[in-house]
Write an enzyme that holds these catalytic residues in place. Structure first.
Site, PDB file in Angstrom:
ATOM      1  N   SER A 147      26.417   4.987  21.570  1.00 25.00           N
ATOM      2  CA  SER A 147      26.600   4.001  22.624  1.00 25.00           C
ATOM      3  C   SER A 147      27.498   2.840  22.210  1.00 25.00           C
ATOM      4  CB  SER A 147      25.236   3.441  23.052  1.00 25.00           C
ATOM      5  OG  SER A 147      24.575   2.863  21.945  1.00 25.00           O
ATOM      6  N   HIS A 151      24.351  -5.675  17.825  1.00 24.67           N
ATOM      7  CA  HIS A 151      23.045  -6.027  17.261  1.00 24.67           C
ATOM      8  C   HIS A 151      22.879  -7.538  17.287  1.00 24.67           C
ATOM      9  CE1 HIS A 151      22.977  -1.894  16.112  1.00 24.67           C
ATOM     10  NE2 HIS A 151      23.978  -2.036  15.259  1.00 24.67           N
ATOM     11  N   LYS A 174      20.253  -7.281  12.584  1.00 26.04           N
ATOM     12  CA  LYS A 174      20.633  -5.971  12.067  1.00 26.04           C
ATOM     13  C   LYS A 174      22.118  -5.901  11.704  1.00 26.04           C
ATOM     14  CE  LYS A 174      20.476  -1.046  13.205  1.00 26.04           C
ATOM     15  NZ  LYS A 174      20.488  -0.076  14.304  1.00 26.04           N
TER      16      LYS A 174
END
Length: 460
Positions: A147, A151, A174
């Site tokens: 996708s 983050h 992340k």
């Protein structure tokens, strides 16, 4: 062997600080035997553990039986007749797919908590991140595009988790780094102002969805203008594209496909045009097909790495890589996916910086070993290519490490090995802080091994 994990979108007005991973850590107890179950965390000799990694069967992964068989499937020892896609191999303590201790089946996180993380992880790591590994180590086998995603930073991650914990399963940020094992392709970050102008001139389907007003603002922007104006124009145009109605997007993608197929008969399509046609085959009538024109198209050769910070858009497209990140599974998606899309959150969170991402090629830290050190304090990765008959000694570090044997075979030696230390493709080892490890290559080919650990800069 051990198992591992993952987890983790609309505009939110929540003000929450980052949530630490605060665990109740039992006081270490004292023993004298050398078995895994009885070994004392305060002992001078902590065990090197074999782990079992966890497999994620996402539909973008590669099945073992494909013509370009899945590296993840090989590492996991999957049968060639298995038709499931083998997408990710996880090594770490994240609750979505935690690694386990091979000898006992106990999760690595439980093992750390039960023995007292301070000695095993190192005092500095335990004080900063509690009883958890600060990094999550993975291998990815990508058959089709992941996708379009980003983050969240620490504040947004905490807010999203508080608001929708079922979707955003942890409160950690992340940052991540992908290190190519094969040729690896990705979209990452926004293209330059000049390239964006070229898109608006030559891709009428994008210009139509962006609208004349937003297009005119971008066309008038200056190439080296770092002011808030260009980013504001880009955010407005990108948001308008991503929030266009499904019907409008579908019509625009079909027009684009038809036009490029016709033009391919009289000219050579650009690499980006070829890419969007392949994306359309994977995700028909998806807005991500058009959004790809906004992003840098990156190709990594084996041994090259890409670091992706918070709030930066990206999409992995094909190939296989080692990936390391902070222990988090927070993902905000907006295109090229059947999963939940949080378009407003993604469009509002991005930095809208326009620059081609830096390609990391690592630094030699000793013969046969190259280190990749990103800006994030949670992790770094060593790549070791060891010819048969050669050896390297990995000096003790004040934090934990996870070792993965990617190809070849050899031996892992440490004072605290609980077995003979034979190492082959797919073997995973957890190495406690302050543990010296010697690696010996054997067999007919080169032993390829990767180590994930806490960023060395954290200890300086």
């Amino acid at each position: 062997m051990a198992s591992s994990t993952t987890a983790s979108s609309s505009q939110i007005a929540l003000t929450l600080g980052p949530l630490g991973l605060n665990l109740l850590i039992p006081t270490p107890t004292s023993t004298t035997t050398t078995s895994d179950d009885d070994l004392d965390a305060s002992s001078s000799s902590l065990p090197v553990l074999r782990l079992t990694g966890a497999v994620q069967h996402y539909d973008w992964g590669r099945p073992p039986s494909s013509t370009s068989s899945s590296l993840v499937a090989r590492l996991a020892g999957a049968a060639a007749t298995d038709t499931r896609p083998y997408a990710e191999f996880w090594m770490g303590t994240h609750p979505s797919a935690p690694s386990s201790v091979a000898a006992s089946g106990e999760s690595l996180r439980e093992w750390l908590t039960r023995r007292g993380p301070s000695a095993i992880l190192g005092k500095g790591v335990a004080a900063r991140w509690g009883g958890d590994l600060p990094f999550l180590f993975k291998v990815l086998s990508v058959a089709k595009a992941l996708s379009i995603q980003a983050h969240p930073d620490e504040d947004l991650a905490a807010a999203l988790h508080a608001l929708r914990p079922s979707t955003y399963r942890d409160a950690n940020h992340k940052p991540e780094m992908a290190l190519a094992v094969s040729e690896f392709r990705a979209l990452c970050g926004f293209v330059s102002v000049q390239e964006l102008k070229d898109v608006l001139r030559t891709v009428p389907e994008v210009q139509e969805l962006v609208g004349k007003e937003e297009a005119a603002k971008l066309m008038g922007a200056k190439e080296h203008d770092e002011g808030i104006g260009v980013r504001s124009y880009l955010q407005s145009a990108f948001t308008k594209l991503m929030t266009a109605s499904k019907e409008t997007v579908s019509e625009a993608v079909l027009k684009l496909k038809s036009r490029l197929n016709i033009e391919s008969k009289v000219r050579t399509l650009t690499k980006k045009e070829q890419l969007v046609l392949s994306l359309e085959m994977q995700y028909p009538e998806d807005v991500g097909v058009l959004a790809a024109f906004f992003f840098n198209y990156v190709k990594l050769n084996p041994g090259e790495a890409l670091y992706i910070g918070a709030n930066e858009p990206h999409a992995y497209l094909s190939g296989e890589c080692v990936e390391c990140m902070a222990t988090s599974d927070n993902v905000v998606r907006a295109g090229l996916t059947p999963k939940y899309r949080d378009v407003q959150t993604l469009c509002s969170m991005l930095t809208y910086k326009q620059n081609f991402p830096e390609i990391l090629r690592g630094v030699s830290v000793q013969e046969h070993v190259t280190r990749y050190t990103p800006p994030s304090e949670e992790f770094e990765v060593d790549r070791c290519l060891l010819p048969s008959g050669k050896s390297v000694t990995m000096s003790p570090v004040p934090g934990p490490s996870i070792f993965l044997v990617m190809t070849g075979e050899g031996k892992i030696e440490a004072d605290s090995m609980l077995d003979e230390g034979k190492a082959k493709e797919g073997d995973v080892f957890f190495v406690p802080a302050h543990t010296e490890v010697r690696i010996l290559g054997s067999g007919p080919g080169c032993m390829q091994l990767y180590r994930a650990g806490v960023n060395s800069r954290f200890f300086s």
